[in-house]
Design a protein around this motif. Structure first.
Motif, PDB file in Angstrom:
ATOM      1  N   GLY A   1       0.986  -1.212  -0.085  1.00 13.73           N
ATOM      2  CA  GLY A   1       0.020   0.142   0.107  1.00 13.73           C
ATOM      3  C   GLY A   1       0.736   1.302   0.057  1.00 13.73           C
ATOM      4  N   ALA A   2      -0.002   2.243   0.284  1.00 11.20           N
ATOM      5  CA  ALA A   2       0.798   3.813   0.130  1.00 11.20           C
ATOM      6  C   ALA A   2       1.575   3.758   1.258  1.00 11.20           C
ATOM      7  N   GLY A   3       2.634   4.833   0.767  1.00  9.97           N
ATOM      8  CA  GLY A   3       3.612   5.249   1.981  1.00  9.97           C
ATOM      9  C   GLY A   3       2.887   6.289   2.867  1.00  9.97           C
ATOM     10  N   VAL A   4       3.769   6.818   3.648  1.00 10.58           N
ATOM     11  CA  VAL A   4       3.150   7.858   4.664  1.00 10.58           C
ATOM     12  C   VAL A   4       3.155   9.348   4.093  1.00 10.58           C
ATOM     13  N   GLY A   5       3.851   9.414   2.981  1.00  6.67           N
ATOM     14  CA  GLY A   5       3.697  10.742   2.279  1.00  6.67           C
ATOM     15  C   GLY A   5       4.912  11.552   2.568  1.00  6.67           C
TER      16      GLY A   5
END
Length: 640
Positions: free
Chosen positions: A474-478
């Motif tokens: 999934g997506a990283g923390v940004g």
């Protein structure tokens, strides 16, 4: 009136006319699209087996007869037809039904699956048990052409052919395309071979020729030679026949009458039988037919357009890894990448396009992938094997025997580590730390975010032995992805927040949950130190021991099974160094398999959230105060 509403069990399917079965197939497809659009899941594989599943349910007597679905991501139709249609609203959701076969769900699910290439082995075991117990039922393994590349499938077929046990293997082939002339001839030969009159006529001809003195046997030998030569030329199933299977096919996988006819013949044939079925992945839903790979496993989408509902956000860990692999490939022409049938899923497609000669997709063959990587490393190249945590389990011996024992510089990029989510028990990446940290000489890392992932990949590539980095789905923390990736000091963690009351050691992205918990605790007058250990092996022993001495209380946090995990490594460190007076609370997955559900829901269930970490800290502070060492021993710990 809908036919589907009347189907409660396979016996209801057996009552339908051929025309009604065709109508039911259309209704099932509509149901599939609507159900998967809500929850996400494996749409294209299920659309491709609608007619095949209906034919199986109408020919065999379930649940007395047994059907084992290889991998199992094509079992949604089977679930709909076995009384779970209304439960599809909770497909792959926490507390709902699984996206894979589950014996606990239904007597019609006879074997739990989730990994590929296991069905024929399991089916053979059931068939042998049937024979030993003198019972009477059919056993059918449904396996895809991709799963057939797994070594276990060939091992099982070789054994089944040797034993000549009654067993049916249905090969669901959704990759091959047969040109009309070949297909027509193959269908004709298949009809001949499935016609009882053919077998009877063949036996009568052999008996007649054998009765002719001198001439007859010679003519029969010539006919046999010609027949075998002809079959080698035109029949694609001779390999299966050579290892002891009767081969039937290829069969049009969306033609219910033909499927029923051939399956009926298969159940009446002694010994192992392979039925070769040609299907179209995503059949009947235009977006899935055009992009079957995208719809193999997909999140919620708009059924009218096929467009995903959730877009945007930070890049995924997988994408960040893939991009960094390309950058490192530009710098190092000894870098090679390997995947086991997951070029898109592991993020290696950009690398494959940029460096096609340095990219290897070995198919569903994880053991081969790792030993081949060992060979590449032994010959002077630097291989990176990108593999899901759950699939790495299949090749631990190769990591130990073929890589670590020779201290070869092979990098394991372990994707989908931790709570993967909706695919459930078979796909959660909760065992890699336990499996790997006991291996001598292997370095094991876990990044707190996508930027640190880049640094860890470079660190692994610079290490002169086996190294592994585990990162989530999934997506990283940004966080910003800035600058060139730099190697990290080997075995060194980092202090992200300092406090005198308790030390929180959080592995991977759970570091951010620990920081949030620490901020909340500070509002209550509790000061927590938060450490990103970075390395599970080697541990930053000096850092952990110094803060254990200062605070006397440690909380470890990990998305992993507790037995043998990161927390266990910390406890072993404390025991080795005589720190029995330090209070320790380990948060993670207890002795259980984690069911399907949204990863955040699962974290809440397991207490791996800021609130769960905060509660663990409060609980450890309620205990009798630990006997801490003199603070003078930890002089300077607040600086820098």
């Amino acid at each position: 009136m809908s036919l589907l509403t009347e189907i409660k069990e396979p016996a209801d399917v057996k009552k339908l006319t051929p025309g009604e079965l065709e109508l039911l197939a259309r209704e099932v497809r509509q149901e599939l699209v609507q159900a998967v659009a809500r929850t996400g899941g494996h749409l294209a594989p299920n659309l491709g087996v609608v007619e095949l599943t209906l034919a199986l349910h109408s020919v065999f007597n379930l649940p007395r007869d047994k059907i084992i679905w290889d991998v199992g991501h094509q079992c949604y139709v089977h679930k709909i037809l076995t009384g779970r249609r209304e439960a599809m609203v909770g497909l792959r959701q926490f507390g709902g039904i699984s996206g894979f076969p589950k014996r606990a769900e239904s007597p019609y699910d006879v074997f739990d699956t989730g990994h590929s290439s296991t069905s024929i082995s399991a089916a053979l075991g059931m068939a042998l048990a049937r024979d030993l117990k003198k019972e009477d039922y059919q056993v059918v393994a449904v396996i895809g052409d991709g799963a057939l590349t797994g070594g276990m499938a060939f091992e099982a077929m070789n054994h089944a052919g040797h034993l000549q046990t009654d067993l049916i293997v249905v090969l669901n082939d959704n990759e091959m395309s047969i040109a009309p002339p070949v297909g027509g001839l193959a269908a004709y030969l298949s009809r001949l071979r499935t016609d009882p009159m053919y077998s009877r006529g063949k036996e009568e001809l052999e008996n007649l020729l054998n009765r002719l003195p001198h001439v007859g046997p010679r003519v029969l030998k010539v006919i046999d030679r010609l027949k075998d030569s002809f079959k080698y030329l035109v029949v694609p199933g001779m390999f299966f026949e050579e290892i002891g299977f009767t081969y039937l096919g290829p069969i049009e996988g969306h033609n219910i009458p033909q499927l029923r006819e051939v399956l009926q013949h298969a159940r009446n044939t002694r010994g192992p039988v392979l039925v070769h079925v040609i299907t179209t992945k995503g059949k009947g839903y235009q977006p899935a037919e055009k992009q079957p790979d995208r719809f193999h496993g997909i999140g919620p989408f708009d059924p009218a357009t096929g467009e995903a509902l959730n877009k945007g956000g930070p890049p995924t860990y997988t994408a960040v890894f893939g991009a960094e692999m390309v950058r490192q490939g530009e710098r190092d022409d000894h870098l090679v990448a390997i995947t086991a049938a997951m070029p898109d899923g592991t993020g290696l497609t950009p690398f494959a396009r940029r460096f096609p000669r340095r990219f290897f997709d070995v198919g569903i063959a994880e053991q081969h992938a790792l030993t081949m990587a060992a060979g590449l490393a032994a010959a002077g190249l630097h291989p990176v094997v990108a593999i899901y945590s759950t699939f790495l389990q299949r090749a631990v011996d190769q990591v130990i025997h073929d890589i670590a024992l020779m201290e070869l510089p092979v990098v394991l990029a372990i994707d989908r580590a931790g709570l993967v989510g909706e695919d459930g028990e078979t796909h959660q990446g909760l065992f890699d730390v336990s499996l790997l940290r006991s291996i001598p000489g292997l370095v094991l890392m876990a990044p707190k975010d996508e930027q640190e992932l880049r640094h860890m990949l470079v660190t692994a590539l610079r290490y002169r032995g086996p190294a592994a980095l585990r990162y989530p789905r999934g997506a990283g923390v940004g966080v910003p992805l800035t600058g060139a990736a730099q190697p990290l000091p080997l075995g060194r963690g980092e202090i992200l927040r300092r406090g005198r009351d308790v030390t929180i050691l959080a592995l991977g992205p759970l570091v951010y949950a620990a920081l949030e918990a620490a901020r909340d605790l500070a509002g209550e007058g509790i000061e927590a130190t938060v450490i990103n250990p970075r390395f599970v092996k080697p541990l930053d022993e000096e850092l952990i021991l110094s803060w254990a001495d200062l605070t006397g209380r440690l909380v470890t946090v990990e998305e992993h099974i507790l037995a043998g995990g990161f927390g266990s490594a910390v406890l072993e460190l404390l025991a080795r160094n005589g720190r029995q007076d330090v209070r320790v609370q380990c948060l993670g997955v207890k002795d259980e398999f984690v069911h399907q559900g949204n990863p955040q829901v699962l974290r809440e269930h397991l207490g791996l959230t800021p609130a769960g970490i905060k509660a663990a800290v409060q609980a450890i502070l309620q205990e009798k105060p630990a006997l801490t060492r003199k603070r003078s021993q930890s002089r300077g710990i607040w600086g820098g």
